[in-house]
Structures are given as C-alpha cells and as structure tokens.
Design an enzyme around this catalytic site. Structure first.
Site, mmCIF file in Angstrom:
data_model
loop_
_atom_site.group_PDB
_atom_site.id
_atom_site.type_symbol
_atom_site.label_atom_id
_atom_site.label_comp_id
_atom_site.label_asym_id
_atom_site.label_seq_id
_atom_site.Cartn_x
_atom_site.Cartn_y
_atom_site.Cartn_z
ATOM 1 N N GLY A 1 -10.786 4.121 0.794
ATOM 2 C CA GLY A 1 -11.707 4.939 1.574
ATOM 3 C C GLY A 1 -12.970 4.247 2.004
ATOM 4 O O GLY A 1 -13.916 4.903 2.446
ATOM 5 N N GLN B 1 -11.241 7.406 -4.800
ATOM 6 C CA GLN B 1 -11.719 7.921 -3.523
ATOM 7 C C GLN B 1 -13.108 8.573 -3.717
ATOM 8 O O GLN B 1 -13.748 8.361 -4.730
ATOM 9 C CB GLN B 1 -10.707 8.907 -2.935
ATOM 10 N N ASP C 1 -7.646 -7.327 0.966
ATOM 11 C CA ASP C 1 -6.725 -7.509 2.087
ATOM 12 C C ASP C 1 -7.418 -7.009 3.333
ATOM 13 O O ASP C 1 -8.314 -6.162 3.270
ATOM 14 C CB ASP C 1 -5.424 -6.727 1.882
ATOM 15 N N HIS D 1 -5.360 -20.870 11.252
ATOM 16 C CA HIS D 1 -6.719 -21.305 10.890
ATOM 17 C C HIS D 1 -7.461 -20.218 10.127
ATOM 18 O O HIS D 1 -8.041 -20.469 9.059
ATOM 19 C CB HIS D 1 -7.534 -21.688 12.118
ATOM 20 N N ASP E 1 -2.418 8.462 -1.741
ATOM 21 C CA ASP E 1 -3.757 9.056 -1.705
ATOM 22 C C ASP E 1 -4.085 9.505 -0.302
ATOM 23 O O ASP E 1 -3.380 9.181 0.651
ATOM 24 C CB ASP E 1 -4.807 8.046 -2.183
ATOM 25 N N ASP F 1 0.858 -1.184 0.000
ATOM 26 C CA ASP F 1 0.000 0.000 0.000
ATOM 27 C C ASP F 1 0.896 1.236 0.000
ATOM 28 O O ASP F 1 2.119 1.118 0.048
ATOM 29 C CB ASP F 1 -0.962 -0.011 1.190
ATOM 30 N N SER F 2 0.287 2.406 -0.061
ATOM 31 C CA SER F 2 1.087 3.627 -0.197
ATOM 32 C C SER F 2 1.416 4.294 1.123
ATOM 33 O O SER F 2 2.173 5.257 1.164
ATOM 34 C CB SER F 2 0.328 4.640 -1.057
ATOM 35 N N GLY F 3 0.826 3.815 2.210
ATOM 36 C CA GLY F 3 0.963 4.494 3.494
ATOM 37 C C GLY F 3 -0.147 5.478 3.763
ATOM 38 O O GLY F 3 -0.245 6.031 4.864
ATOM 39 N N GLY F 4 -1.026 5.700 2.781
ATOM 40 C CA GLY F 4 -2.110 6.664 2.954
ATOM 41 C C GLY F 4 -3.057 6.311 4.084
ATOM 42 O O GLY F 4 -3.464 7.177 4.862
ATOM 43 N N TYR F 5 -3.387 5.020 4.211
ATOM 44 C CA TYR F 5 -4.310 4.618 5.274
ATOM 45 C C TYR F 5 -3.654 4.771 6.642
ATOM 46 O O TYR F 5 -4.295 5.220 7.592
ATOM 47 C CB TYR F 5 -4.773 3.172 5.073
#
Length: 376
Positions: A221, A194, A271, A340, A146, A92-96
């Site tokens: 988002g 977004q 994910d 599991h 983003d 991912d880009s780190g945006g979250y």
C-alpha cells in the site's frame, strides 16, 4: 526458509543478511527484477543470470493466472521450469493488479470479482484460490491476498480495508494448511501490512502481522502516489514493529533514492517495474544521476553508456549509438537500456550491503542520494 542477520549499520537501521531457500541464497538487501509474465521484459534468462545476476526475481500472480494460465504452468512443472530459471522466485498475490483495475472490479468480503484487461472475461480472486494459484505457480516466496488501498484514501475506508486484509490473511493461512505443495521444494508465506498513510492503522496492522508468526513480512500500500516523505514515515513505523529476525519486503518500491532511504529504515527486499519501464522510455539510472538518452546532447558522445556499469552493455556500446537506436525505434535500444538499469539496481543494493558490513553505510548513502538526484 532461513534468514540470518550478518550486520547492522551503527548510524541507521540498515541490515545485511542472508535468506536461504531450496533454490539458493539471497543476499540482502536485494532488488528483485519484475518478471511479469514469466519473463523480465526484453532480457534473455542467460543475460539475466550472467550479467544482471539477481538472486531472486518476481512473478505476477494476476498476469500468470491469465496467461499462460495455471494448467500450463503445472504441466511444465512450475514457473521455474517453464521459464528455465533455477534461482529464487517470489510471487505477489495479485492484490496490486486488482487495485489497478479500479474501473473493472468489485471488492467484497468473499473476494474480488474483476474483468480481465485482455478480453473482458470475468474472474474471481479469493484468499483461498489465490493460495492455490500460487501453489501451482510454485514460487519460493508467496504472498497473502490483500487489498491495496489508493492514495489519497479516506481514513474509514483504509480502516475497513485493513481489517478485511487481516481477515483474508486468516483465510489464507487456513487454506494453505489444507493445500499441499505441488513440487519438490518448500514455499514460504509472507503476510502484508496495510493501513494507507495513517500511523495508527499502520501500527495496528504491523502488530497484527508480526503476531501471525510468518517467516517473513511485507509492507504494502505504499508507492501508490503518496509523497516520498509519507512513504518513509510509514515504512519506519512498520519496521520498528516487525520482528528484527525476519526479512522485511517493501512492495513496489521504487526509485534508487527510495531504495537507499528505505534500506536505512530496515527494509531488506524490494521490487519495482521502474528500471525496466523507464529503460524502454530512454531513461538510464546511474550513480551520478539519470540520463535521458533521447536528448540531442548525446548525439556525438561516443563514451561508454556507463563507465562504472557492471554489465557488458555499459562498455560495449556508446551513448551516441544508444541514442541512435532510440531515435530509429530499434528494439535493441530498449534491451540495452533495460540490461543497464537492472544491472545498476543490483549494483546499488549490493554496494549498500558492502557498506553496511563495512560500517559506513550512512555516510555512503547520504553521498549517493545527492549524486543520484542529478539530471545529466
């Protein structure tokens, strides 16, 4: 990267396909276990490969940038070699992660200034340096930088944020052209749609992203606190616009039911930390519903953890034994539950794929949604 659609469900928009990269084939729909800091928490790479068997895992740019730091990854030859994983990786880009640091970050047109959750040190992410960081990490699929808006979100803020995300996309693309590959394999870039939960913004953003001409596209988002019905509505709007001949990735989603419903809308990739995080708290996902293994009702239940499970832990250990491990806070309990849950998530998307190809996905999906909604 090459994407091939093999089948589409007649009663929904579910697709079965193949993604080909330099690190192998990804059968879609697919769930990507989250390997936050170069490790899927609590799982050896050998167990991950032999028992859970995902075609691709996810790494977090924000966390890898802070630890072990990019210079270590570059010296190792990239994340694949550093963690001894020879299959696909998406970053991912780190945006979250920056979004989740709302009290410790400042967003401007140039980028985001934030304080590390580890030591409070100050850092800056821009579209340009995030592309360089992901080049150094070396994932097969890398994401645009983003802004992930919160829920609920004011319309005007969501609109401004969306347009800034689009401007950042152009900067990402321009910088990628000037930033050569660091390793002997290709990288594929996905932009991100977004627009919060506003249909007109989602339509506008999806059209903009579709016109960017990338080899795959992501939907961001969502799964940030909105009701499931709003998530599905926005995913449907976006999937109806994004190109059919390119994979669609819904970021950060979700529960097993969320995944099946979004597969039905045309999503190919998922994910989420839920299977691993919930496992560490004693929640097991199964085809017949969820189990809180800490409950006393399992104290004398010596049946397998999950008779239908695909991993060795499902039949090697009993519910009573697993409950005991959680009660005494033994690390092995969390490891068993994690293996599991990840095995179940991979079974679920692969079973969905089989039913898409067989032509009876919608009927199977509706039955599974009812079954999995149970509390056992």
């Amino acid at each position: 990267m090459i994407f091939k659609r093999l089948a589409t469900d007649a009663q929904s928009k579910a697709r079965a396909g193949l993604i080909e990269t330099d690190h192998g084939t990804i059968e879609t729909p697919i769930f990507m276990p989250v390997g936050t800091v170069a490790s899927v928490k609590g799982v050896h790479q050998r167990e991950l490969k032999d028992d859970i068997n995902p075609d691709i895992i996810l790494g977090n740019t924000y966390h890898l940038y802070l630890r072990p730091e990019t210079q270590v990854l570059e010296a190792a030859g990239g994340l694949h070699k550093f963690m001894n994983w020879d299959r696909n990786i998406l970053t991912d880009s780190g945006g979250y992660q920056v979004y989740s640091l709302s009290a410790n970050r400042k967003i401007k047109e140039e980028g985001v200034k934030f304080k590390s959750h580890i030591d409070g040190s100050t850092h800056v992410f821009t579209p340009e340096n995030v592309m360089e960081i992901q080049r150094t990490i070396g994932a097969d699929i890398i994401m645009a930088f983003d802004e992930c808006t919160p829920y609920p979100c004011d319309y005007n803020y969501a609109k401004r944020s969306m347009h800034m995300t689009h401007r950042w996309l152009e900067r990402c693309l321009a910088h990628l052209k000037k930033t050569p590959l660091k390793y002997d394999y290709d990288q594929t870039f996905f932009p991100i749609v977004q627009g919060s939960t506003y249909k007109d913004l989602r339509v506008q953003s999806a059209e903009y992203i579709a016109n960017a001409g990338a080899k795959g596209n992501a939907i961001g988002g969502l799964s940030v606190g909105e009701p499931a019905e709003e998530m599905y509505a926005m995913a449907e709007v976006v999937c109806d616009i994004l190109p059919e001949d390119k994979p669609r990735y819904l970021m950060g989603v979700g529960t097993p039911i969320n995944i099946l419903e979004n597969i039905a809308l045309g999503v190919d990739m998922f994910d989420c930390v839920m299977p691993t995080r919930n496992a560490r708290n004693g929640m097991l996902f199964t085809a017949n519903g969820t189990i809180n293994i800490k409950n006393k009702k399992w104290e004398f239940d010596f049946s397998p953890v999950d008779e239908m499970g695909i991993t060795y832990v499902d039949t090697d250990y009993s519910k009573a034994y697993l409950r005991h491990l959680f009660k005494v806070n033994e690390l092995l309990g969390k490891q068993i539950a994690t293996i599991h849950n990840l095995g179940f998530y991979l079974w679920l998307v692969r079973e969905a794929r089989k039913h898409i190809i067989a032509g009876d996905f919608r009927e199977w999906k509706d039955k599974m949604v009812i079954q999995m909604d149970n509390r056992l």
